[in-house]
Each structure stands twice: as structure tokens, then as C-alpha cells.
Design an enzyme around this catalytic site. Structure first.
Site, PDB file in Angstrom:
ATOM      1  N   LYS A  31      63.131  60.335  64.362  1.00  0.00           N
ATOM      2  CA  LYS A  31      64.132  61.355  64.033  1.00  0.00           C
ATOM      3  C   LYS A  31      64.794  61.703  65.721  1.00  0.00           C
ATOM      4  O   LYS A  31      64.823  62.250  66.446  1.00  0.00           O
ATOM      5  CB  LYS A  31      62.878  62.382  64.330  1.00  0.00           C
ATOM      6  CG  LYS A  31      62.147  62.976  63.301  1.00  0.00           C
ATOM      7  CD  LYS A  31      63.359  63.410  62.404  1.00  0.00           C
ATOM      8  CE  LYS A  31      62.371  63.942  60.596  1.00  0.00           C
ATOM      9  NZ  LYS A  31      63.487  64.199  59.751  1.00  0.00           N
ATOM     10  N   GLU A 118      68.354  66.102  79.183  1.00  0.00           N
ATOM     11  CA  GLU A 118      67.277  67.202  81.201  1.00  0.00           C
ATOM     12  C   GLU A 118      66.461  66.774  81.020  1.00  0.00           C
ATOM     13  O   GLU A 118      65.800  66.812  82.268  1.00  0.00           O
ATOM     14  CB  GLU A 118      66.900  68.456  79.514  1.00  0.00           C
ATOM     15  CG  GLU A 118      68.166  69.751  80.035  1.00  0.00           C
ATOM     16  CD  GLU A 118      67.694  71.170  78.900  1.00  0.00           C
ATOM     17  OE1 GLU A 118      67.881  71.523  79.214  1.00  0.00           O
ATOM     18  OE2 GLU A 118      67.079  70.865  78.360  1.00  0.00           O
ATOM     19  N   GLU A 138      73.996  71.961  73.151  1.00  0.00           N
ATOM     20  CA  GLU A 138      74.174  72.737  72.696  1.00  0.00           C
ATOM     21  C   GLU A 138      75.285  74.035  72.574  1.00  0.00           C
ATOM     22  O   GLU A 138      75.143  74.602  71.381  1.00  0.00           O
ATOM     23  CB  GLU A 138      73.038  73.092  73.912  1.00  0.00           C
ATOM     24  CG  GLU A 138      72.253  72.520  74.348  1.00  0.00           C
ATOM     25  CD  GLU A 138      71.265  71.549  75.400  1.00  0.00           C
ATOM     26  OE1 GLU A 138      72.878  70.682  75.566  1.00  0.00           O
ATOM     27  OE2 GLU A 138      70.993  71.145  75.713  1.00  0.00           O
ATOM     28  N   ARG A 141      76.050  73.874  69.290  1.00  0.00           N
ATOM     29  CA  ARG A 141      74.852  74.376  68.059  1.00  0.00           C
ATOM     30  C   ARG A 141      74.414  76.172  68.020  1.00  0.00           C
ATOM     31  O   ARG A 141      73.432  76.422  67.629  1.00  0.00           O
ATOM     32  CB  ARG A 141      73.462  73.362  68.586  1.00  0.00           C
ATOM     33  CG  ARG A 141      73.727  72.341  68.404  1.00  0.00           C
ATOM     34  CD  ARG A 141      73.450  71.381  67.359  1.00  0.00           C
ATOM     35  NE  ARG A 141      73.420  70.360  67.268  1.00  0.00           N
ATOM     36  CZ  ARG A 141      74.816  69.228  66.658  1.00  0.00           C
ATOM     37  NH1 ARG A 141      75.542  69.903  65.861  1.00  0.00           N
ATOM     38  NH2 ARG A 141      74.796  67.780  66.975  1.00  0.00           N
ATOM     39  N   GLY A 146      68.016  74.481  78.490  1.00  0.00           N
ATOM     40  CA  GLY A 146      66.652  75.122  78.459  1.00  0.00           C
ATOM     41  C   GLY A 146      65.417  74.463  78.974  1.00  0.00           C
ATOM     42  O   GLY A 146      64.482  74.631  79.141  1.00  0.00           O
TER      43      GLY A 146
HETATM   44  C1  1HE Z   1      66.984  65.382  64.464  1.00  0.00           C
HETATM   45  C2  1HE Z   1      68.366  65.971  65.423  1.00  0.00           C
HETATM   46  C3  1HE Z   1      67.284  67.074  66.104  1.00  0.00           C
HETATM   47  C4  1HE Z   1      67.897  63.463  64.753  1.00  0.00           C
HETATM   48  N1  1HE Z   1      66.429  67.376  66.240  1.00  0.00           N
HETATM   49  N2  1HE Z   1      66.200  66.239  64.183  1.00  0.00           N
HETATM   50  N3  1HE Z   1      70.547  67.048  70.017  1.00  0.00           N
HETATM   51  C5  1HE Z   1      71.129  67.546  69.124  1.00  0.00           C
HETATM   52  O1  1HE Z   1      72.566  68.199  68.977  1.00  0.00           O
HETATM   53  C6  1HE Z   1      71.835  65.387  68.712  1.00  0.00           C
HETATM   54  C7  1HE Z   1      71.338  66.144  67.217  1.00  0.00           C
HETATM   55  N4  1HE Z   1      71.588  64.766  66.294  1.00  0.00           N
HETATM   56  C8  1HE Z   1      72.390  63.346  66.405  1.00  0.00           C
HETATM   57  O2  1HE Z   1      73.761  64.261  66.776  1.00  0.00           O
HETATM   58  C9  1HE Z   1      72.420  62.074  65.929  1.00  0.00           C
HETATM   59  O3  1HE Z   1      71.090  62.766  65.398  1.00  0.00           O
HETATM   60  C10 1HE Z   1      71.891  61.283  67.010  1.00  0.00           C
HETATM   61  C11 1HE Z   1      73.453  61.313  67.688  1.00  0.00           C
HETATM   62  C12 1HE Z   1      71.267  61.386  68.392  1.00  0.00           C
HETATM   63  C13 1HE Z   1      71.600  59.812  66.278  1.00  0.00           C
HETATM   64  O4  1HE Z   1      72.872  59.781  64.797  1.00  0.00           O
HETATM   65  P1  1HE Z   1      72.356  58.393  63.808  1.00  0.00           P
HETATM   66  O5  1HE Z   1      73.030  57.931  63.221  1.00  0.00           O
HETATM   67  O6  1HE Z   1      71.577  57.698  64.864  1.00  0.00           O
HETATM   68  O7  1HE Z   1      70.597  59.559  63.088  1.00  0.00           O
HETATM   69  P2  1HE Z   1      71.038  61.083  62.403  1.00  0.00           P
HETATM   70  O8  1HE Z   1      71.181  60.931  60.636  1.00  0.00           O
HETATM   71  O9  1HE Z   1      72.034  61.929  62.669  1.00  0.00           O
HETATM   72  O10 1HE Z   1      69.326  61.362  62.464  1.00  0.00           O
HETATM   73  C14 1HE Z   1      67.928  60.498  61.876  1.00  0.00           C
HETATM   74  C15 1HE Z   1      66.978  61.547  61.962  1.00  0.00           C
HETATM   75  O11 1HE Z   1      66.912  62.240  62.643  1.00  0.00           O
HETATM   76  C16 1HE Z   1      67.166  62.817  60.614  1.00  0.00           C
HETATM   77  O12 1HE Z   1      66.459  63.291  59.662  1.00  0.00           O
HETATM   78  P3  1HE Z   1      66.459  62.716  58.962  1.00  0.00           P
HETATM   79  O13 1HE Z   1      64.938  63.100  58.079  1.00  0.00           O
HETATM   80  O14 1HE Z   1      67.491  63.499  57.798  1.00  0.00           O
HETATM   81  O15 1HE Z   1      66.332  60.922  58.299  1.00  0.00           O
HETATM   82  C17 1HE Z   1      68.035  63.989  61.491  1.00  0.00           C
HETATM   83  O16 1HE Z   1      67.740  65.077  60.747  1.00  0.00           O
HETATM   84  C18 1HE Z   1      67.092  63.400  62.650  1.00  0.00           C
HETATM   85  N5  1HE Z   1      67.705  64.599  64.217  1.00  0.00           N
HETATM   86  N6  1HE Z   1      68.254  64.024  66.413  1.00  0.00           N
HETATM   87  C19 1HE Z   1      65.807  67.015  64.981  1.00  0.00           C
HETATM   88  N7  1HE Z   1      67.712  67.204  67.530  1.00  0.00           N
HETATM   89  C20 1HE Z   1      64.948  73.099  75.807  1.00  0.00           C
HETATM   90  S1  1HE Z   1      66.236  73.129  74.833  1.00  0.00           S
HETATM   91  C21 1HE Z   1      67.259  71.955  74.784  1.00  0.00           C
HETATM   92  C22 1HE Z   1      68.446  72.032  73.744  1.00  0.00           C
HETATM   93  C23 1HE Z   1      69.292  70.743  73.446  1.00  0.00           C
HETATM   94  O17 1HE Z   1      69.073  70.387  73.312  1.00  0.00           O
HETATM   95  S2  1HE Z   1      69.847  70.972  72.164  1.00  0.00           S
HETATM   96  C24 1HE Z   1      70.620  69.444  71.461  1.00  0.00           C
HETATM   97  C25 1HE Z   1      69.677  69.253  70.663  1.00  0.00           C
END
Ligand code: 1HE
Length: 265
Positions: A31, A118, A138, A141, A146
Site C-alpha cells: 500500500k 508531514e 490533499e 483530494r 492534518g
Molecule cells: C493507497 C494509497 C493511499 C497507494 N491510501 N491506499 N496520498 C495520495 O493522494 C497519494 C496516493 N498514492 C499515489 O499517488 C500512488 O499510489 C503513489 C505515487 C504513491 C505510488 O504509485 P504506484 O503506481 O507505485 O502504486 P499504486 O498502484 O497507485 O498503489 C498501489 C496500492 O497502494 C493500491 O492498492 P491496490 O489494493 O489496488 O494494490 C493503492 O490503492 C494503494 N495506495 N496510496 C490508500 N494513500 C493527516 S492528513 C494527510 C493527508 C494526506 O496524506 S492526503 C494524500 C494522500
């Protein structure tokens, strides 16, 4: 009896010892090391009670990415009050890290995004390898920082850059990230952990009182009223100077038994 032995952590966090350095690894690569409540709670508990004998900690991540930030599958069913409590739980955890008893070096690679950035920003030193990239998705999204990021990240890189990252989704690569201050060290791909360990070993060799003053007095002196900062600095420096360890280290330099500061080559 010292209870600070081996910590009990969720399976998504791993603790190992390397001499006096502790290594805390985000171990949820499938993940992309997305941070769920158990991981955030585990990070907080770990730093609230650092295992005995550990004098510096490296935080790093398994797989190709440091951390994808908040586990977005966790967010869905949360009302405003739960949301505030959730954010405050992150604050407590990352404050435990920032105001830990020992310095923390973050080893960054791949995605260092959202809550992952963070987390990294709460560490005291950041080492990135050439694969690292930084973003605050963020904004796109529909959510907000946070985990203390709106307080810490502007102090590292300036408010204007954080506003830009959040509004436009701008992504900084490793080189630009180092340039603007997201990381203090930039190393070739695959070498962040090794470099972080090297720095942590060096940090662990400092006098504990100096490390304590750097972690607890220095940031607070920069934030409060100047007069209080100067007084606090005078108090801490006097306490530090009067420790036997400081006296021994200063004497070692004067007697030419300690290393000089070397100019970079
Ligand atoms: C996740 C998450 C996640 C991956 N929560 N499951 N963060 C984001 O908006 C970033 C979201 N993630 C991405 O943009 C990409 O996943 C990455 C650039 C980090 C990596 O890409 P990649 O191609 O290596 O991986 P993927 O195919 O996107 O993800 C692999 C798996 O991880 C997939 O799950 P699967 O069950 O389909 O295999 C994704 O759904 C899962 N995954 N990132 C949940 N973030 C206290 S407030 C803080 C606020 C924030 O942090 S907002 C930013 C959130």
C-alpha cells in the site's frame, strides 16, 4: 527496571537495532506505506518511549516509496468531530517524534507525499535519494493537511511554496526538493538508508545534553519571544557546559586529542 526494551508495534512497522541507532521501518509496501491509524499510533508510542540504549533513530520505508501519506481508504466514514480527533492523533504522534529524547533522521525515496511528507517534516534531518519526489495532493483530494504539515512544512520551505504545492499539485523532484530545503542531503538512488545510518551514528556520538538542547531548546527559541529565547539559550548552554561530558570533550580538543572541523573537500 528499565521497561524501554523492545517496543510492541503493529506488523506494518518494524524496529531493528544497529548498535546505538534504532531503525524504524514503514513496512506496508503493498500500500506504498500509506499510514493508517495503527501505524500512526505505533509511531507515536515508539517515540514516546524510545527503546533503552538507542541514541538516534532512522525512519525509512520498505519498497519503492517512503510513504503515500494518509491511508485514503480510512477516510470515508468520518464526521467533522471524528476528523478533528483523527488529525489530533497524528499531531500527538508526530510531536512525540519531533520532541523525542533522541534525534531522528528520515531516509526518503520514491513518493514522499501528503502525510508522508508531514511525517518526514517532523524528523530532525532528512536524507533523500535521487528517486524521491514530494507533493501535497490533499488539495486535489478535497482534503487538507492534518498531520502538522501546515505548521512544519512552511517553516522548512516557506508558505508560498506550500500554497503552490497544495493549489496546483506541483511535484518537486529530488534535486529541486533538496534545493528548496525539503531534504538536507541528496544521495544516489538506493543510498538514502545507508547515508541516514551514517549520519545517525555520528549524531549518536554527540553528548546527549547537546542533542537534547538541539531538539528541545533550539526550535522553541526560534519561535517564541526573542528575550525568552536568549534567556533559555543562556540557561541551556550553561547546563550543557557544566556536564562532565562537555568538560571532557573540550579538554580533549585543547589537548589535541579530538578531531578538528574539516573544510569540505
Ligand atoms: C493507497 C494509497 C493511499 C497507494 N491510501 N491506499 N496520498 C495520495 O493522494 C497519494 C496516493 N498514492 C499515489 O499517488 C500512488 O499510489 C503513489 C505515487 C504513491 C505510488 O504509485 P504506484 O503506481 O507505485 O502504486 P499504486 O498502484 O497507485 O498503489 C498501489 C496500492 O497502494 C493500491 O492498492 P491496490 O489494493 O489496488 O494494490 C493503492 O490503492 C494503494 N495506495 N496510496 C490508500 N494513500 C493527516 S492528513 C494527510 C493527508 C494526506 O496524506 S492526503 C494524500 C494522500
Amino acid at each position: 527496571m528499565d521497561h524501554r526494551h523492545e517496543p510492541s508495534l503493529p506488523p506494518t512497522l518494524r524496529f531493528e537495532r544497529d548498535g546505538e541507532v534504532g531503525v524504524l521501518t514503514l513496512a506496508r509496501p503493498a500500500k506504498r506505506n500509506a499510514l493508517d491509524d495503527a501505524m500512526v499510533g505505533g509511531i507515536g508510542a515508539f517515540f514516546a518511549c524510545v527503546p533503552a540504549g538507542v541514541r538516534a533513530v532512522v525512519v525509512c520505508g520498505d519498497g519503492d516509496h517512503f510513504s503515500a501519506g494518509l491511508d485514503l481508504s480510512d477516510v470515508i466514514e468520518r464526521d467533522a468531530v471524528d476528523g478533528i480527533a483523527h488529525s489530533m492523533a497524528w499531531h500527538r504522534a508526530f510531536e512525540a517524534l519531533e520532541y523525542s529524547t533522541v534525534p531522528v533522521v528520515a531516509a526518503l525515496h520514491g513518493a514522499v507525499v501528503g502525510g508522508g511528507l508531514e511525517l518526514a517534516s517532523a524528523a530532525h534531518v532528512r536524507v533523500a535519494d535521487a528517486t524521491a519526489f514530494y507533493a501535497l495532493p490533499e488539495g486535489s483530494r478535497g482534503i487538507f493537511l492534518g498531520g502538522g504539515g501546515s505548521v512544519r512544512i512552511p517553516r522548512m520551505i516557506g508558505t508560498a511554496r506550500v500554497i503552490d504545492m497544495m493549489l496546483t499539485g506541483r511535484v518537486y523532484d529530488a534535486e529541486a526538493g533538496e534545493h528548496i530545503g525539503l531534504a538536507q542531503y541528496l544521495v544516489p538512488a538506493g543510498q538514502a538508508r545507508t547515508k541516514a545510518l551514517e549520519l545517525a551514528r555520528r549524531i549518536a556520538a554527540n553528548a546527549p545534553m547537546s542533542n537534547f538542547a538541539v531538539l528541545h531548546a533550539l526550535p522553541r527559541n526560534g519561535e517564541g519571544a526573542r528575550a525568552a529565547g536568549y534567556l533559555n539559550e543562556a540557561l541551556i548552554s550553561s547546563i550543557a557546559l557544566n556536564t562532565p561530558e562537555a568538560k571532557a570533550r573540550v579538554a580533549a580538543f585543547l589537548e589535541k586529542r579530538a578531531a578538528k572541523v574539516e573544510a569540505p573537500t
